[in-house]
Design a protein around this motif. Structure first.
Motif, short mmCIF file in Angstrom:
data_model
loop_
_atom_site.label_atom_id
_atom_site.label_comp_id
_atom_site.label_asym_id
_atom_site.label_seq_id
_atom_site.Cartn_x
_atom_site.Cartn_y
_atom_site.Cartn_z
N ASP A 1 6.17 7.86 -4.19
CA ASP A 1 5.18 7.28 -3.23
C ASP A 1 5.90 6.48 -2.03
OD1 ASP A 1 2.90 5.95 -2.14
OD2 ASP A 1 2.55 4.78 -3.85
N LYS B 1 0.31 2.27 -5.73
CA LYS B 1 -0.39 3.19 -6.30
C LYS B 1 0.75 3.96 -6.95
CE LYS B 1 -2.80 4.75 -2.76
NZ LYS B 1 -3.09 3.50 -1.83
N ASP C 1 -0.95 10.04 -5.04
CA ASP C 1 -0.20 9.85 -5.78
C ASP C 1 -0.25 9.97 -7.16
OD1 ASP C 1 1.81 8.30 -4.03
OD2 ASP C 1 0.07 6.77 -4.07
N GLY D 1 1.00 -1.18 0.02
CA GLY D 1 -0.11 0.13 0.02
C GLY D 1 0.87 1.19 0.10
MG MG Z 1 0.72 6.20 -1.70
#
Ligand code: MG
Ligand code: ADP
Ligand code: MG
Length: 310
Positions: free
Chosen positions: A265, A157, A183, A153
């Motif tokens: 991210d 993304k 993101d 997680g």
């Molecule tokens: Mg993220």
């Protein structure tokens, strides 16, 4: 009367990966625009299907069921992503650790549930990336500790956004933005002007703390206001400090700028755990990467390159 296909902006958003995926792009004609758009959403769904730990049919869920018993063969895509995750674990001395899920799987943010004292006791030391054995040659993954669960997680993304941008490029698109929750990545500029992104104010709903102009860059924001519940004054949220196995509490939000969303991210989550001092020290040693941190008092901190820019 025939419709004339002409160059235009196209935009769409869909609920995927537990968040909103949105795409805005400039295409030379309707057909190019629709095809490119469809390709991105199809790819996002594919990635979600493979990497959603809560979907028992996903590859990730299968890994979590089997990898402590014997090494599990994994896809090339997962191998590369897990390899990247381990790189950020080493770089941050464990602040970023996909085995955080060993503990976090017992949180339920919607129903304000957290792991019990007994569960915590049993899970002590379970968050530890050193117990993830990724065999790059045989493309397998083994958990040296049976209590481990992994969750991508904090990085998946970003990876999905990068895949989206790559697909748009293969469809001949030169100007676009792809977002999956916090993101995003922008391709090109917005016809001679920059794309402008707002950074959410961590404590004022629907207000921006800052707006920044962007072109050809990825940007990720991690905040403690997305998924959380309050227990008195204590905020329990979805970013876990592996050292305490509790929510990270040093800052309210971290925004990271990088070329690729997979890096912005992972690093936004990493810096969120590290806090202002260690977080900026890490970012300042990485060329081409910048950060904006909103600390626990709501004060803004910038990485060195952003301070130098006009
Ligand atoms: Mg993220
Ligand atoms: P978002 O999910 O909104 O993109 P982030 O990029 O900040 O937000 O990622 C938060 C997610 O990262 C959490 O929901 C969880 O899946 C994962 N995560 C939480 N703590 C850690 C950690 N210490 N290391 C790696 N991933 C984490
Ligand atoms: Mg992140």
């Amino acid at each position: 009367l025939s419709t004339v296909a002409s160059a235009d902006w196209f935009s769409d958003s869909q609920a995927i990966m537990g968040t909103t995926v949105s795409v805005e792009l400039w295409a030379e004609d309707e057909q190019q625009g629709q095809r490119a758009m469809a390709a991105v959403f199809t790819e996002m769904r594919r990635i979600d299907k493979a990497m959603n730990p809560w979907d028992e049919h996903s590859e990730l869920a299968a890994i979590n069921r089997q990898a402590a018993i014997a090494p599990v063969l994994i896809s090339e895509e997962l191998q590369q992503l897990i390899s990247k995750a381990l790189y950020y674990s080493r770089l941050s001395e464990g602040a970023f650790d996909i085995s955080f899920a060993s503990v976090s799987q017992y949180y339920r943010f919607r129903s304000a549930k957290k792991p019990s004292a007994q569960q915590r006791q049993q899970l002590q030391g379970a968050i530890n990336y050193h117990n993830l054995v990724l065999d790059e040659k045989n493309r397998s993954l083994f958990f040296k500790d049976a209590r481990i669960s992994i969750d991508l997680g904090g990085i998946a993304k970003g990876h999905a956004v990068d895949r989206g941008i790559a697909l748009l490029q293969s469809h001949g698109i030169h100007s676009a933005i792809v977002s999956a929750g916090g993101d995003s990545r922008v391709l090109g500029d917005k016809h001679g002007r920059p794309w402008v992104m707002g950074i959410q104010h961590p404590r004022k709903k629907d207000q921006h703390a800052l707006r920044i102009p962007l072109a050809n860059t990825a940007i990720s924001t991690s905040g403690d206001y997305e998924r959380f519940f309050m227990e008195g004054e204590i905020r329990h949220h979805h970013i876990i400090n592996p050292q305490t196995a509790e929510s990270a509490r040093a800052v309210q939000s971290v925004t990271v700028l990088a070329d690729k969303a997979v890096d912005s991210d992972a690093l936004s989550t990493t810096v969120f755990v590290l806090g202002v001092k260690k977080g900026l020290a890490l970012i300042n040693q990485l060329p081409g990467i910048d950060a904006i941190i909103i600390d626990d008092q709501g004060l803004l901190h910038y990485s060195a390159d952003l301070l130098l820019s006009p």
